[in-house]
Write a protein that holds these residues in place. Structure first.
Motif, PDB file in Angstrom:
ATOM      1  N   SER A 304       0.839  -1.188   0.000  1.00  0.00           N
ATOM      2  CA  SER A 304       0.000   0.000   0.000  1.00  0.00           C
ATOM      3  C   SER A 304       0.876   1.240   0.000  1.00  0.00           C
ATOM      4  O   SER A 304       0.588   2.230  -0.670  1.00  0.00           O
ATOM      5  N   ILE A 305       1.979   1.146   0.749  1.00  0.00           N
ATOM      6  CA  ILE A 305       2.895   2.269   0.772  1.00  0.00           C
ATOM      7  C   ILE A 305       3.575   2.392  -0.602  1.00  0.00           C
ATOM      8  O   ILE A 305       3.953   3.481  -1.021  1.00  0.00           O
ATOM      9  N   ALA A 306       3.652   1.268  -1.321  1.00  0.00           N
ATOM     10  CA  ALA A 306       4.195   1.312  -2.676  1.00  0.00           C
ATOM     11  C   ALA A 306       3.315   2.167  -3.579  1.00  0.00           C
ATOM     12  O   ALA A 306       3.810   2.891  -4.445  1.00  0.00           O
ATOM     13  N   LEU A 307       1.991   2.089  -3.350  1.00  0.00           N
ATOM     14  CA  LEU A 307       1.097   2.947  -4.126  1.00  0.00           C
ATOM     15  C   LEU A 307       1.407   4.402  -3.828  1.00  0.00           C
ATOM     16  O   LEU A 307       1.435   5.253  -4.718  1.00  0.00           O
ATOM     17  N   ALA A 308       1.663   4.678  -2.534  1.00  0.00           N
ATOM     18  CA  ALA A 308       2.028   6.048  -2.165  1.00  0.00           C
ATOM     19  C   ALA A 308       3.299   6.465  -2.902  1.00  0.00           C
ATOM     20  O   ALA A 308       3.419   7.597  -3.371  1.00  0.00           O
ATOM     21  N   TYR A 323      15.655   7.729  -3.593  1.00  0.00           N
ATOM     22  CA  TYR A 323      15.303   6.403  -4.144  1.00  0.00           C
ATOM     23  C   TYR A 323      16.026   5.303  -3.369  1.00  0.00           C
ATOM     24  O   TYR A 323      15.433   4.317  -2.945  1.00  0.00           O
ATOM     25  N   ASN A 324      17.343   5.507  -3.155  1.00  0.00           N
ATOM     26  CA  ASN A 324      18.131   4.498  -2.441  1.00  0.00           C
ATOM     27  C   ASN A 324      17.612   4.273  -1.027  1.00  0.00           C
ATOM     28  O   ASN A 324      17.604   3.164  -0.529  1.00  0.00           O
ATOM     29  N   TRP A 325      17.179   5.382  -0.396  1.00  0.00           N
ATOM     30  CA  TRP A 325      16.698   5.262   0.986  1.00  0.00           C
ATOM     31  C   TRP A 325      15.405   4.476   1.042  1.00  0.00           C
ATOM     32  O   TRP A 325      15.154   3.754   2.001  1.00  0.00           O
ATOM     33  N   ILE A 326      14.592   4.633   0.002  1.00  0.00           N
ATOM     34  CA  ILE A 326      13.330   3.890   0.007  1.00  0.00           C
ATOM     35  C   ILE A 326      13.591   2.408  -0.250  1.00  0.00           C
ATOM     36  O   ILE A 326      12.955   1.540   0.352  1.00  0.00           O
ATOM     37  N   VAL A 327      14.565   2.121  -1.107  1.00  0.00           N
ATOM     38  CA  VAL A 327      14.937   0.711  -1.307  1.00  0.00           C
ATOM     39  C   VAL A 327      15.462   0.139   0.006  1.00  0.00           C
ATOM     40  O   VAL A 327      15.074  -0.952   0.434  1.00  0.00           O
ATOM     41  N   LEU A 328      16.307   0.910   0.686  1.00  0.00           N
ATOM     42  CA  LEU A 328      16.793   0.490   2.002  1.00  0.00           C
ATOM     43  C   LEU A 328      15.620   0.207   2.919  1.00  0.00           C
ATOM     44  O   LEU A 328      15.572  -0.802   3.623  1.00  0.00           O
ATOM     45  N   ILE A 367      12.852   2.242  12.428  1.00  0.00           N
ATOM     46  CA  ILE A 367      13.805   3.081  11.683  1.00  0.00           C
ATOM     47  C   ILE A 367      13.593   2.957  10.172  1.00  0.00           C
ATOM     48  O   ILE A 367      13.292   3.953   9.515  1.00  0.00           O
ATOM     49  N   PRO A 368      13.696   1.755   9.595  1.00  0.00           N
ATOM     50  CA  PRO A 368      13.426   1.694   8.157  1.00  0.00           C
ATOM     51  C   PRO A 368      11.998   2.086   7.790  1.00  0.00           C
ATOM     52  O   PRO A 368      11.759   2.672   6.732  1.00  0.00           O
ATOM     53  N   THR A 369      11.029   1.764   8.680  1.00  0.00           N
ATOM     54  CA  THR A 369       9.645   2.138   8.361  1.00  0.00           C
ATOM     55  C   THR A 369       9.522   3.648   8.277  1.00  0.00           C
ATOM     56  O   THR A 369       8.862   4.202   7.389  1.00  0.00           O
ATOM     57  N   GLY A 370      10.190   4.318   9.224  1.00  0.00           N
ATOM     58  CA  GLY A 370      10.105   5.776   9.237  1.00  0.00           C
ATOM     59  C   GLY A 370      10.832   6.419   8.069  1.00  0.00           C
ATOM     60  O   GLY A 370      10.376   7.428   7.534  1.00  0.00           O
ATOM     61  N   VAL A 400      -2.768   8.868   9.831  1.00  0.00           N
ATOM     62  CA  VAL A 400      -3.336   7.781  10.632  1.00  0.00           C
ATOM     63  C   VAL A 400      -2.284   6.709  10.921  1.00  0.00           C
ATOM     64  O   VAL A 400      -2.165   6.209  12.042  1.00  0.00           O
ATOM     65  N   PHE A 401      -1.476   6.407   9.919  1.00  0.00           N
ATOM     66  CA  PHE A 401      -0.474   5.359  10.122  1.00  0.00           C
ATOM     67  C   PHE A 401       0.557   5.785  11.160  1.00  0.00           C
ATOM     68  O   PHE A 401       0.991   4.978  11.978  1.00  0.00           O
ATOM     69  N   THR A 402       0.954   7.067  11.125  1.00  0.00           N
ATOM     70  CA  THR A 402       1.926   7.531  12.114  1.00  0.00           C
ATOM     71  C   THR A 402       1.368   7.385  13.525  1.00  0.00           C
ATOM     72  O   THR A 402       2.067   6.948  14.446  1.00  0.00           O
ATOM     73  N   ALA A 403       0.077   7.720  13.683  1.00  0.00           N
ATOM     74  CA  ALA A 403      -0.539   7.549  15.008  1.00  0.00           C
ATOM     75  C   ALA A 403      -0.495   6.079  15.423  1.00  0.00           C
ATOM     76  O   ALA A 403      -0.137   5.748  16.565  1.00  0.00           O
ATOM     77  N   GLY A 404      -0.831   5.190  14.475  1.00  0.00           N
ATOM     78  CA  GLY A 404      -0.790   3.755  14.787  1.00  0.00           C
ATOM     79  C   GLY A 404       0.619   3.289  15.087  1.00  0.00           C
ATOM     80  O   GLY A 404       0.843   2.453  15.959  1.00  0.00           O
ATOM     81  N   GLY A 405       1.589   3.851  14.382  1.00  0.00           N
ATOM     82  CA  GLY A 405       2.981   3.487  14.622  1.00  0.00           C
ATOM     83  C   GLY A 405       3.427   3.898  16.021  1.00  0.00           C
ATOM     84  O   GLY A 405       4.155   3.162  16.693  1.00  0.00           O
TER      85      GLY A 405
END
Lengths: 868, 125
Positions: A304-308, A323-328, A367-370, A400-405
């Motif tokens: 779903s975050i990929a759609l974002a 781009y590299n950070w998102i791959v990470l 960390i990687p999620t953020g 909403v996701f940040t609140a859940g996180g």
């Protein structure tokens, strides 16, 4: 056009000559001059006609035999959406029940069935299938391939999903749905005498198999079906996420399948895997379930975050920042999310040190999620954002996701978790992560891609209504639940007494739930209303830069007029003549010379053209295979084992027919002109072939399931003071050693057959392929025979040894069929010394199976003697 | 002698995931050590904590080596290239190095996080 047979430059540093006409040859990469050369309109027209014919969809009701990703993907999405609405209705009914204290709208049993079904359906029938559905629909378009590499496999997966989903979900209408919660903990569920748990175990195992099939397809799609030139560093982020999630499915689902296998053996045949009275351990199920269950959350979240990640660059009208950070981020989350499973088990009394590890890993995954969220924010900050409707949903999702996180960080701390475990605080947390991490981005993605699917726009006004209703309704419903949970209300209670401070909060939540439902209904109406009188949407309405928006404007089924040569991450922004050249048929594979459906296979890292593969077309055998596979899983629910076995046999026949008539066909000539001065082989075997990759990936998943069973053995050993029990009978040493040797010989014979067949000694290969299945069958027999003295119902030790043997023998049966299939191929000219893909794939299967059978023999025969 | 392509770190994706794979191995080892020690050998965790320290140092060294190789492959100080969005072999090589390096950083943090409880918790109970 150059069709010379000269060995040519295929890459800056390599020349291809060794394979002669069986390898690629000609010019690659294409020069600018070649790309500028105009295509004769007459030629182009004739090509279009041939392509149209090859990709024609079946007419009328026969359309259900279609396998094209556009059809199957749409059905898949709609089915998952309908299942989601059903599960949503269950949620609303539960909220009605809980709106006032001591309500008698639902009785306890119905309420139990509803919450079990709500969770199970949302996870297994909506969240994961929705990812697969959208990816089947989008991935080939994003990569500009003509179709998925195995279209019939997607179709098979879809029909399995439909049958399994209806079976599982309809149980709630008959009042026989499972009642044990979506994680089915034993002993509650093992002693339950209704068929509810069986429906859950078998129905969902069936769907998991379909999920793994789709994962295999998607991984191969990303690795082998990229357009020429799209090196790994140019791959769209969506493809990165699909790759990571596909691999996660491969490692996360098999432990659950292994767990289901043990669970069902206990329920059907009384093998005491989870029964502590006889040496079993209910906690083993919790481990296996959550090794699946926690990665599952990220399997749902990442796509779903990929759609974002696709929508945000379009909204900001600039390339993604980092781009590299998102791959990470994607790869890092993929790994770390496997180290969290015990945080669902903080209250089970594990050593505090172990709790610490899982608590720490749960914090580390933040960390990687953020990182990816920061990359998104950075992209929005440096771009000039147009607040398009999909972006509104993505913005809501991030909030909403940040609140859940954040609540996730809280409950990852064991002492806090002890306070709120199994309360409404958890319900609030998980809905915040799933709504923010799944529902909102998916809806945003559907708004974004709707004009691409249907060439019509959805309504801007209704979209805003839908968003604000869902967003406010969601927060009104779930924000108070944090408080309800801290006030002590446990989850899954069907009612509560008046006046202990929960009344008001529950009433507010119920109101919020209905507001959310109103938002979803507005969305559903907008999605489904007739748009006949609406004007056609412009091509690329959001002015995006990625390839899916280069789709054909004339509703053609061929996917793409010609497969482009890609030199950028955002080709539509950076390659100005790209669209024109695609449409004119200037790029690769603009024709279907012999009326086959074809697409280009490229190398895994650098996307050099390797092969033209002929993908399968419309078929009924996939539907029959799905129906019979369904029978094999559904009949045992009612203990009808004979019909189940017959159904399984028919399923095998259907699959064999499908493989024999449509895969790895010997081509008339070795290679084909794909335009731009390049010829590519029509048949490849081994690691260049998509089929080989599919076997490799499937077997990785299968090896994970096997490892889970081995984990079970070690788990019993660490968790119980006497495992194996003192004085227990062990497997017969002679028979089990014999089994290991026979398996090793069968494995060696299969591998040798591949070598001598390539060397042209086909008689010898046939001899080896006759010996191999006999040796394998004898090995399986010897393994079972070694256990004859051990009664699997007496104790968990003989039960798990029998479990390993049954697992191994089931795989042997499959391996024998594959060996015989190759043998038959050698007699009927389907498998020759040159065209030997089936034998490569069978050998690969045997590398895994031979290895695991020998390990199984060691664990059965040798390990218990050492441990005791 | 030329290496098979899969072992060439400039074009193999397997080297991208070496860092996190080492994290996973460290995690499994520490988990298994603790599970077995606490079940079989008693509640006082002194030797276990020393063992975890050793395994952790070993993992950090290996990830450090991987990170160094990835850093060299990224070759950042050569041209200060950060985006790698071109179509050349160099872009691909540096991309794999760059992403692999970042994953090593996450893996180091992950390994330290996972080992920290052993620095504070003295017993199994």
């Amino acid at each position: 056009m150059s069709t010379t047979w000269q060995p040519g430059r295929i890459e800056d540093e390599t020349f291809v000559t060794v394979e002669g006409e069986h390898g690629p040859y000609g010019i690659y990469p294409p020069t600018e001059d070649m790309l500028n050369e105009p295509v004769d309109p007459e030629v182009s027209k004739a090509q279009e006609q041939r392509l149209r014919k090859a990709w024609a969809a079946p007419a009328g009701w026969r359309i259900i035999s279609a396998v094209n990703n556009e059809f199957v993907g749409k059905w898949y999405c709609m089915t998952a959406f309908v299942f989601m609405l059903c599960a949503g209705v269950l949620a609303l009914l539960m909220r009605v029940q809980l709106s006032v204290p001591e309500n008698d709208f639902l009785d306890a049993s119905t309420f139990n069935q509803f919450f079990t079904m709500h969770g199970s359906a949302m996870m297994f029938l909506f969240a994961v299938p929705m990812f697969e559905a959208l990816s089947i629909l989008l991935l080939p378009e994003i990569l500009r391939a003509r179709d998925m590499p195995f279209p019939r496999l997607s179709a098979f997966g879809y029909w399995c999903f439909l049958i399994g989903g209806i079976f599982v979900l309809s149980s709630v209408l008959f009042g026989v749905a499972p009642e044990g919660g979506w994680f089915m903990y034993p002993p509650l569920s093992t002693i339950d005498e209704s068929i509810g748990p069986d429906i859950w175990l078998l129905g969902l195992s069936f769907i998991e198999v379909a999920s793994i099939a789709a994962a295999v397809e998607l991984i191969v799609g990303v690795i082998k079906c990229r357009p020429p030139g799209m090196r790994i560093n140019l791959m769209p982020l969506y493809a990165w996420y699909v790759l990571v999630v596909g691999v996660m499915i491969l490692f996360a689902f098999p432990p659950l399948i292994a767990g289901d296998f043990l669970f069902e053996m206990q329920r059907s045949f009384d093998w005491p895997f989870f029964d502590p009275e006889r040496g079993g351990d209910p906690l083993l199920w919790q481990h296996l379930f959550w090794i699946f269950g926690h990665p599952e959350v990220y399997i749902v979240f990442l796509p779903s975050i990929a759609l974002a990640a696709m929508i945000i660059p379009t909204a900001a009208q600039r390339p993604i920042v980092g781009y590299n950070w998102i791959v990470l981020s994607a790869v890092g989350v993929g790994f770390l999310s496997f180290g969290l499973w015990v945080h669902h088990m903080f209250t089970t009394g594990l050593p505090s040190l172990s709790l610490g590890f899982f608590s720490a890993a749960s914090e580390a995954v933040v960390i990687p999620t953020g990182v990816q969220l920061f990359a998104f924010v950075a992209t929005l900050m440096v771009g000039r954002v147009k607040m398009i409707l999909p972006m509104l949903w993505i913005a809501g999702a991030m909030a909403v996701f940040t609140a859940g996180g954040l609540t996730g960080v809280m409950i990852a701390l064991a002492p806090f978790d002890w306070q709120v475990h199994d309360t409404y605080f958890i319900v609030a947390h998980l809905h915040y992560t799933l709504f923010g991490g799944m529902i909102f981005p998916i809806v945003g993605g559907i708004y974004y891609y709707y004009p691409f699917f249907t060439k019509k726009m959805m309504s801007e006004r209704l979209g805003k209504w839908s968003f604000w209703l869902s967003f406010t309704g969601f927060n009104i419903c779930f924000l108070p639940m944090h408080w309800t949970g801290l006030a002590g209300m446990p989850r899954r209670v069907y009612t509560y007494p008046e006046g202990i401070g929960w009344d008001m909060a529950n009433m507010i939540s119920t109101v919020g739930a209905f507001i959310t439902a109103a938002g979803v209904l507005v969305f559903a109406y907008d999605l489904l209303r007739s748009k006949k009188h609406q004007p056609r949407a412009p091509r690329n309405p959001w002015k995006a830069g990625t390839l899916e928006w280069a789709d054909d404007p004339n509703d053609e089924n061929w996917g793409v007029r010609s497969v482009p040569f890609v030199t950028s991450r955002y080709p539509l922004w950076d390659q100005p003549k790209l669209l024109e050249r695609i449409d004119a048929g200037r790029y690769y594979l603009p024709d279907s010379q012999e009326g086959y459906r074809e697409t280009i296979i490229t190398s895994a890292v650098d996307a050099r053209p390797q092969h033209v593969t002929r993908v399968t077309g419309p078929a009924w055998c996939t539907i029959w295979a799905a129906i019979f596979t369904g029978g094999a899983f559904i009949f045992p629910t009612f203990s009808w084992y004979v019909p189940a076995a017959i159904s399984a046999a028919f399923a095998v026949v259907c699959v064999l027919y499908w493989l024999w008539t449509a895969t790895a066909q010997v081509p008339v000539r070795p290679s084909q002109d794909v335009s731009l001065g390049l010829r590519l082989p029509l048949y490849v075997s081994g690691p260049k072939a998509p089929g080989w990759w599919a076997v490799f990936i499937t077997m990785l998943g299968d090896a994970t399931a096997f490892t889970s069973l081995i984990f079970g053995v070690f788990y019993y050993w660490t968790a119980s003071p006497d495992f194996p029990p003192a004085g227990a009978l062990h497997a017969d040493a002679v028979w089990i050693s014999g089994a290991a040797i026979l398996y090793a010989l069968s494995w060696a014979a299969t591998r040798a057959a591949r070598g001598v067949n390539r060397g042209g000694m086909q008689r010898l290969a046939q001899g080896l392929l006759i010996a191999a299945p006999l040796l394998a069958a004898a090995g399986g027999g010897a393994m079972c025979f070694s256990l004859m003295g051990m009664d699997p119902t007496s104790h968990a030790y003989p039960a798990i040894m029998w479990g390993l043997a049954v697992w191994t023998c089931a795989h042997t049966a499959c391996g024998v069929i594959m060996q015989l299939y190759c043998l038959a191929g050698t007699f009927f000219g389907k498998l020759t010394s040159r065209y030997d893909a089936d034998l490569w794939n069978t050998t690969l299967y045997w590398h895994f199976h031979g290895g695991s059978a020998i390990i199984a023999a060691a664990v059965i025969g040798w390990l218990p003697r050492v441990l005791s | 002698m030329s290496w098979p392509k899969i072992l060439d770190r400039h074009q193999s994706l397997w080297f991208l995931i070496t860092g996190p794979t080492l994290w996973a191995l460290h995690f499994c080892t520490v988990y298994a050590m603790t599970a077995i020690y606490c079940e079989k050998l008693g509640d006082e965790a002194g030797p276990l904590r020393l063992g975890i320290l050793g395994v952790t140092l070993g993992a950090l060294v290996l990830i450090g080596i991987t990170a160094w190789l990835s850093w060299r492959q990224w070759d950042y100080t050569d041209d200060w290239d950060y985006e790698h969005d071109g179509l050349t072999v160099e872009d691909r090589r540096e991309f794999i190095g760059h992403a692999g390096f970042l994953l090593c950083v996450v893996s180091v943090i992950g390994v330290i996080y996972v080992a920290l409880p052993a620095a504070f918790v003295g017993s199994c109970v």
